[in-house]
Design an enzyme around this catalytic site. Structure first.
Site, PDB file in Angstrom:
ATOM      1  CD  GLU A 103      28.986   2.557  28.576  1.00  0.00           C
ATOM      2  OE1 GLU A 103      29.057   3.680  29.096  1.00  0.00           O
ATOM      3  OE2 GLU A 103      27.963   2.096  28.024  1.00  0.00           O
TER       4      GLU A 103
ATOM      5  CD  GLU B 131      17.994   0.468  28.363  1.00  0.00           C
ATOM      6  OE1 GLU B 131      18.882   1.275  28.653  1.00  0.00           O
ATOM      7  OE2 GLU B 131      18.159  -0.455  27.527  1.00  0.00           O
TER       8      GLU B 131
ATOM      9  NE  ARG C 289      26.908  -0.395  23.205  1.00  0.00           N
ATOM     10  CZ  ARG C 289      25.597  -0.417  23.496  1.00  0.00           C
ATOM     11  NH1 ARG C 289      25.156   0.246  24.540  1.00  0.00           N
ATOM     12  NH2 ARG C 289      24.748  -1.074  22.724  1.00  0.00           N
TER      13      ARG C 289
ATOM     14  NE  ARG D  78      22.114  -2.513  31.654  1.00  0.00           N
ATOM     15  CZ  ARG D  78      22.009  -1.263  31.227  1.00  0.00           C
ATOM     16  NH1 ARG D  78      20.850  -0.810  30.801  1.00  0.00           N
ATOM     17  NH2 ARG D  78      23.069  -0.483  31.225  1.00  0.00           N
TER      18      ARG D  78
ATOM     19  CB  SER E 191      17.330   0.569  23.986  1.00  0.00           C
ATOM     20  OG  SER E 191      17.015   1.899  23.713  1.00  0.00           O
TER      21      SER E 191
ATOM     22  NE  ARG F 229      21.878   1.706  34.417  1.00  0.00           N
ATOM     23  CZ  ARG F 229      20.733   2.209  33.980  1.00  0.00           C
ATOM     24  NH1 ARG F 229      19.641   1.482  33.979  1.00  0.00           N
ATOM     25  NH2 ARG F 229      20.667   3.438  33.534  1.00  0.00           N
ATOM     26  CG  HIS F 230      27.021   1.060  32.191  1.00  0.00           C
ATOM     27  ND1 HIS F 230      26.391   1.803  33.155  1.00  0.00           N
ATOM     28  CD2 HIS F 230      26.404   1.364  31.015  1.00  0.00           C
ATOM     29  CE1 HIS F 230      25.431   2.542  32.599  1.00  0.00           C
ATOM     30  NE2 HIS F 230      25.412   2.288  31.298  1.00  0.00           N
TER      31      HIS F 230
END
Lengths: 527, 527
Positions: free
Chosen positions: A309, A457, A307, A501, A460, A315-316
């Protein structure tokens, strides 16, 4: 030659020289042997066999004859955690990291380390095969060097500073396998200290910042905490994998190089692919769905996703490990939720039952409450919002649950249900990828779900649209998938679990980088 | 509404509406229900429950009342491979792919498929709950559609065209779950045909080219051959993983995004990483080595690696799955060779013992000799060259063993030792990456090895240089690794196994694309 000069114990090259060596090679070997004997260089390989040969204290101060082409001794090299009082008197061979040492004239006490376990080694003039010269040599070995010790196991009482508490090793011989630099970026003792030691202690300790740790990740990874974290990481995937195999899932490997950009709206990395563009997969969703159209019925994958990001949060990561699965649905998307719920509880149970030592090791540095779970706790999105509103959340936030409110919800649910693990489903459809199955009654809702650990989370998922007509025409990014659905595809659903996570939240590590071996974020590409 | 109109059986949305629905939702639901009843569209979800409701032949010609919000029936959906004569008389529910159908007026015989298994379904007027109209409706379902059949198991004798040979299913009701397109790129029968059928048969069959298959990979993957291949692929990783866990290996996940280009000389893909360059890992070698310096002792990884190979061969992909491991060495790099040899034999044994059905399924399309192995067969590079020269290889080729000579060597070794599996070690050092440990006697040789299956390389490995001084100064591409070695690193070695190659060679598939789910080469990025 002097071991103290930095000689390493390497492997001789052949198992059976007589069998595997041609005449030419034999001649070369002879020549090399003569040359080597004349001018042994520290970088040349040293045999291990000499350690086992009977001699006096010579091994300790490092006089080894050069001997490069022997058979393996095939002696047992022991793991210190296997030692017990039953081994008292036994002669053993241990390769370990030198953690620390104390010297008192004719006596040296070393602590040596293998991963999360430590053992006391005693080097004393008059005991074993030691001389004052040797104790001196030992005292000069830098901490964090790899050493090899041969000696005898002796009973001791209730050592406080090692994990092996009822025996120690009396060194007969010692060798330096790999020398550590004299100065290290930080000490392992500092790197292993819990936050509370800084807050409560009277001593002013050096705090090792996360950035410093990650810049020197190899040294950082040697702490018992990190050794335990990555044993637990390995355990999570094994427990999950074993569960899914019992449930008839096929493990797959889907391509990370893709022709289309992103189907889910996540930011994507572009790759130069033979003069055209390719993109790194942000999830294996489309490939998993194609497997459903290809009759695989139940698939899972454990692998990297990417990703782009461009933000720094706790948390990423730009690259992380996803535990992804997809399954055909017979009747109801609750089948997917049940399976994922069972799978994660299997992981929690497995960790608790078989990895107590590792969990406790991590907790000494990162204190955490025991992770709690109950029979399935499942709220709809609307019920979750209702709980938050009742708790005082502003009405302007009804549309989505942000990170702060996720944590708040975690606290509410923990108080109400005594669980750190719960499910929210029936998300508003505008919050989910366009290939999510809409609710059959309320078209504003979707057959989708998130799983939470301690209010964050970790998973998903959803039932996906498997009908090409319902999926609509604006689907160029998933053309392969639409083509597959035209061939007939059973109803299916699945989800993706973030491995790091799960680990971060189970252990309360507070930053996802601590759960990633060599983490990647928008700034970090090394080590 | 008419099932025949393309209706799909989807899942209703809630497990327990009474429990999970707020008043607002209940109202919405009511509204939606009324709306839906007024104008049911084919894309709306259909409940499965109706199937289980007692009715006459109505289910078959498709009259289902719209019912969207029921509980799950929780009936058992069966796997056809579990059926036996013990099930005769049993009422069952089967979701399967419609493989083929024959019609004779009031009678239809279908063959339905679940992965590698097939079952005969009989639809007959007068039997079960069928009418002539229904047989007509069934006859119009396109092959490769997903259907749901409820009916009764009946004994039959020795069917020739299905894998389930002693029972058939007499259909009571049938539903269309997902309709396949009327025209398919190729038929599964054509795609499942063995090469010898083209050569020997009198009929002129359509040959489905690999390129056509890969362009329509989802359809291609439905052949029993491909279903078996990917069950076996999953088995290889599980067998290997279980073996390595028993041997105290930790599974790791190393970053595929790297700051440096390539350490091994392989071609590398460049990634746009927030306005700077990153590169995709060509192997996890450096990260594995850093784990050795970080005391992990034994690690393995199963994950993608990327090679920018701008060439088209039967055995190269731009993205493949590597089974990589690295381990600390106590005495001798033969420890690594032994472990890898044992690991692969464990895989061969495991496949042979537990996956006979899948292997036989693949062989019907790709005939192959049984894969043979013996106690360790290990040649030095020089011995391998000697064998090739004795077999007539040109002297100008002494420097390296090319692909053609590898295969030739495979034949020589098979004739001499009756094995399809052997090891070559002691490669000339100029053929290996610069971080390979040199032989301690002959500096022109190295402590490196390749493993071969049927005369093709499947594994490459070595002892690595763990001493920063010996590694030298020209190592900018592996700076992180050199820094790690300066912290003290035990001797270590390891290797990487190509998963797709193992599968291709074990099954004699002749092209690596057949062993990759969605293969990537310099031209192919989809599906």
């Amino acid at each position: 030659m002097a071991i103290a000069g930095g000689a390493k114990l390497c492997c001789p090259a052949r198992t059976d020289p007589a069998k595997n060596r041609s005449k030419k090679q034999a001649k070369l070997a002879e020549k090399a042997q003569r040359k080597a004997e004349a001018s042994a260089k520290p970088t040349e390989a040293k045999p291990v066999e000499d350690i086992a040969s009977p001699d006096s204290a010579e091994g300790l101060d490092g006089t080894l004859s050069l001997n490069q082409n022997q058979d393996r001794s095939r002696r047992d090299w022991i793991l210190i955690n296997d030692l017990s009082p039953a081994d008292v008197g036994r002669n053993v061979l241990v390769r370990a990291r030198l953690a620390s040492s104390r010297y008192q004239g004719k006596l040296a006490f070393l602590i040596v380390r293998q991963r999360i376990h430590t053992l006391q080694v005693c080097v004393a003039v008059g005991e074993g095969a030691t001389s004052k010269k040797m104790v001196q040599w030992v005292s000069e070995i830098p901490s964090e060097s790899v050493i090899l010790v041969e000696g005898t196991i002796r009973a001791v009482k209730n050592l406080k500073t090692t994990t092996v508490r009822d025996v120690e090793l009396v060194a007969g011989k010692m060798f330096l396998v790999a020398r550590a630099a004299d100065t290290l970026p930080f000490s392992l003792a500092d790197a292993s200290r819990a936050e509370r030691d800084y807050d409560q202690g009277k001593v002013q300790y050096n705090r090792v910042l996360l950035e410093t740790r990650l810049n020197n990740r190899v040294l950082d990874l040697r702490t018992p905490t990190n050794q335990a974290i990555f044993t637990l990481q390995s355990a999570v995937t094994h427990l999950l994998s074993a569960f899914l195999q019992r449930k008839a899932f096929t493990e797959i490997h889907t391509p990370k190089l893709q022709a289309g950009a992103s189907e889910s709206g996540s930011s994507v990395f572009k790759v130069n692919y033979f003069k055209r563009d390719a993109f790194l997969a942000v999830s294996p969703d489309l490939a998993k769905q194609m497997c459903m159209a290809a009759d695989f019925e139940r698939v899972y994958e454990i692998g990297p996703v990417f990703r782009a990001e461009n933000s720094f949060t706790h948390r990423h990561l730009t690259e992380f490990t996803a535990l992804d699965l997809e399954m055909a649905i017979e009747e109801h998307y609750d089948e997917v939720i049940s399976l994922l719920d069972d799978a994660l509880k299997e992981v929690f149970r497995g960790l608790k039952e078989a990895y107590r030592t590792e969990i406790d090791t991590v907790r000494r540095q990162f204190p955490a409450d025991d992770f709690k779970w109950q029979e399935r706790i499942r709220l709809t999105f609307e019920e979750a919002i209702d709980l938050l509103v009742a708790d005082g959340m502003d009405y302007s936030q009804l549309d989505d649950i942000d990170t702060t409110n996720e944590k708040r919800l975690g606290r509410i649910v923990r108080n109400k249900y005594e669980t750190d693990f719960f499910i929210i489903d029936k998300f508003p459809i505008h919050l989910r990828p366009f290939y999510t199955m809409p609710d059959p009654i309320d078209p504003a809702l979707s057959d989708s779900f998130d799983f939470f650990m301690r209010g964050e989370e970790i998973l998903s998922g959803a039932q996906r649209i498997h009908d090409p007509t319902l999926l609509g025409i604006d689907v160029s990014s998933m053309q392969s998938c639409v083509d597959a659905f035209k061939l007939g595809c059973p109803p299916h659903g699945g989800g993706g679990i973030g491995l790091e996570r799960v680990l971060m939240l189970y252990l309360q590590l507070n930053d996802i980088r601590r759960a990633s071996l060599f983490p990647r974020d928008h700034k970090r590409l090394t080590p």
